[in-house]
Each structure stands twice: as structure tokens, then as C-alpha cells.
Write a protein that holds these residues in place. Structure first.
Motif, PDB file in Angstrom:
ATOM      1  N   UNK A 141       0.812  -1.207   0.000  1.00  0.00           N
ATOM      2  CA  UNK A 141       0.000   0.000   0.000  1.00  0.00           C
ATOM      3  C   UNK A 141       0.847   1.259   0.000  1.00  0.00           C
ATOM      4  N   UNK A 142       0.183   2.384  -0.048  1.00  0.00           N
ATOM      5  CA  UNK A 142       0.861   3.681  -0.184  1.00  0.00           C
ATOM      6  C   UNK A 142       1.786   3.979   0.992  1.00  0.00           C
ATOM      7  N   UNK A 143       1.463   3.493   2.189  1.00  0.00           N
ATOM      8  CA  UNK A 143       2.255   3.846   3.361  1.00  0.00           C
ATOM      9  C   UNK A 143       3.641   3.202   3.364  1.00  0.00           C
ATOM     10  N   UNK A 144       3.857   2.202   2.522  1.00  0.00           N
ATOM     11  CA  UNK A 144       5.195   1.615   2.396  1.00  0.00           C
ATOM     12  C   UNK A 144       6.244   2.665   2.065  1.00  0.00           C
ATOM     13  N   UNK A 145       5.836   3.699   1.323  1.00  0.00           N
ATOM     14  CA  UNK A 145       6.772   4.679   0.772  1.00  0.00           C
ATOM     15  C   UNK A 145       6.881   5.948   1.607  1.00  0.00           C
ATOM     16  N   UNK A 146       6.411   5.913   2.862  1.00  0.00           N
ATOM     17  CA  UNK A 146       6.414   7.128   3.675  1.00  0.00           C
ATOM     18  C   UNK A 146       7.369   7.034   4.848  1.00  0.00           C
TER      19      UNK A 146
END
Length: 271
Positions: A141-146
Motif C-alpha cells: 500500500x501507499x504507506x510503504x513509501x512514507x
């Protein structure tokens, strides 16, 4: 932020933060499931509560200092979750948004409960106005990259306050974190610094939304040894590290050029 949410925080979900904050001894008699498991959940805001927990603490731009008290920024990620109930217990949590969060805390020895250090009225907590959508709260998901980082501006100088940390560095995250939160919210009992959470949820008439900070990252040496002062500005930034590197984030904060940055940024003046 809707005042009908219920607010909680997680203690000890990032390695070595409790030791830096001088709080590890508070949990010496708290038994955890695994060595790296969080220590527990504490309340920060209970709508309509008759105690200090009923005071709405969240601010998008201000931190209220307290005379003769040491206060530290606690840079965290906040999750806004939808709650599904089954009877008087929580059946599931669905995180819908994440954001920069300041779990600002009083550093005082001898407090009976964690919550006693967390809510001292209006402007004692911080939450970014910009919430980021969660596509799926799982790997891929998107939170992997934060990542999460924080700074203090003091006397015109920008100083790193908390370490730059990827969100995947949390001890418990994604499905493991959700399962643990549901269990604790339903079954955590009054024990040492912790409180009976199910009772608080029922007393608040089973709110549909929950805002939870999932743990403070480690401090830099400066952050560990310096408390907030009137006139400081605190910055907590949750940013996409595949889009921006940390040096670029630091430059934007230093130059005040972060208005159009695609990140969740919390900027609070200490008054």
C-alpha cells in the motif's frame, strides 16, 4: 477534526523511544506478548468525559506550554479509523487516513497514568490538517513509501528533533498492529500506568471514529536533551521518500517553501 472522535495513543511501538523519554520504568510490571511489542494504549481524548480527558486537546497550529513543566514533542503518525462494533466490543478497525501527529507530552516523574502527561487542555496535542488517504493498510500500500521526520525552529535555526524514520520501522504495523489494537481496546484493564479502555469507549457511547497515534520515533541527541520553549516552532512531517529525499524536506522547512509539498505537515507555534 470532528469532536465526536475518540482519541488514543500507543506506548512503546518504536525501539528505544521509552528509554530516551525516561518512561521505561513506568512499564516495568507490564507484561507484553513479545519482546518488541508495544506496552499498551492510553487515552488522550474521550468525548463528553467529566475528567480532564473530556477537554479537546488537538490543534493544527499551536502548542500550549506550561509554566515550570518540561514538555517534549513526540513525533508520530496518526491513524483515523472507522470502528465496527459487535455488541459492546470492537469487532474491527478500518484505517482510512494517516497524518503527521504530535503526541506532545509532559515529562514528570510519578504520574500514575500515562494519560496524566498527555492532555492538559486546549492545544496540548497536534494533528495536521492535511490527512493522506490510505488505499490498503498492508504491505504493497501507499504507506510503504512514507517516512516521518521532525524539526524545531529556535532562534531562527532549524534543528533536527526526531530521527528520520521509515514507517515500516514501527515494531507493530499493518495487520499485526490492527489485531493488537482491537485486542487491547477490548481487553486492556486498569494496570499500573494503563487504563480500562473498553469502559472509556462505552462511557463515550461507542464513537464511530477513532484517532490513534501509533508511537513516537527515536529522538536525536538534541531532541532527547532539549524541551520546548515559548517561541519555538515544531514541525512534524510525514512524506513520501520515493518523491522527496530527507535533505530536500529539510531545505523546504528551512526556507518555508513547503506549502505545496505533497506531504502531511504539522507546524505548531509554542505559546
Amino acid at each position: 477534526m470532528n469532536k465526536n472522535i475518540i482519541g488514543f495513543g500507543i506506548a512503546g511501538n518504536f525501539a528505544h523511544h521509552l528509554e530516551q523519554a525516561g518512561e521505561s520504568d513506568d512499564f516495568i510490571n507490564v507484561i507484553v506478548e513479545e519482546e518488541d511489542a508495544p506496552k499498551g494504549i492510553f487515552p488522550t481524548y474521550i468525548p463528553n468525559d467529566k475528567t480532564f480527558l473530556g477537554d479537546y486537546p488537538f490543534s493544527e497550529d499551536t502548542i500550549q506550554s506550561i509554566e515550570d513543566k518540561n514538555i517534549q514533542v513526540e513525533p508520530e503518525v496518526g491513524l483515523l479509523c472507522h470502528i465496527t462494533y459487535e455488541g459492546d466490543k470492537i469487532k474491527s478497525l478500518e484505517p482510512t487516513h494517516f497524518m503527521a501527529y504530535n503526541d506532545c507530552s509532559i515529562r514528570v516523574e510519578g504520574a500514575k497514568k500515562i494519560s496524566h502527561k498527555k492532555n492538559w487542555g486546549a492545544n496540548s496535542k497536534g494533528i495536521s490538517a492535511k490527512m493522506l488517504d490510505i488505499d490498503t493498510f498492508s504491505l504493497g500500500g501507499v504507506m510503504d513509501d512514507y517516512s516521518l521526520t521532525s524539526f524545531i525552529k529556535r532562534d531562527g535555526k532549524i534543528i533536527q528533533y526526531g530521527e528520520n524514520s521509515e514507517l515500516l520501522g514501527y515494531s507493530y504495523f499493518y495487520g499485526k498492529l490492527l489485531d493488537w489494537m482491537v485486542e487491547k481496546l477490548n481487553h486492556q484493564r486498569d494496570n499500573g500506568p494503563l487504563e480500562d479502555l473498553n469502559r472509556l469507549i462505552l462511557d463515550a457511547d461507542k464513537p464511530k471514529k477513532l484517532l490513534i497515534s501509533i508511537g513516537a520515533t527515536r529522538y536525536t541527541k538534541f531532541g532527547e536533551t532539549h524541551y520546548l520553549q515559548k517561541g519555538d516552532t515544531a514541525y512534524i512531517i510525514v512524506y513520501n521518500h520515493s518523491r522527496y529525499d530527507h535533505e530536500r524536506i529539510s531545505e523546504m522547512i528551512d526556507k518555508g517553501e513547503f506549502a505545496n509539498c505533497q506531504a502531511s505537515i504539522l507546524r505548531q507555534e509554542v505559546i
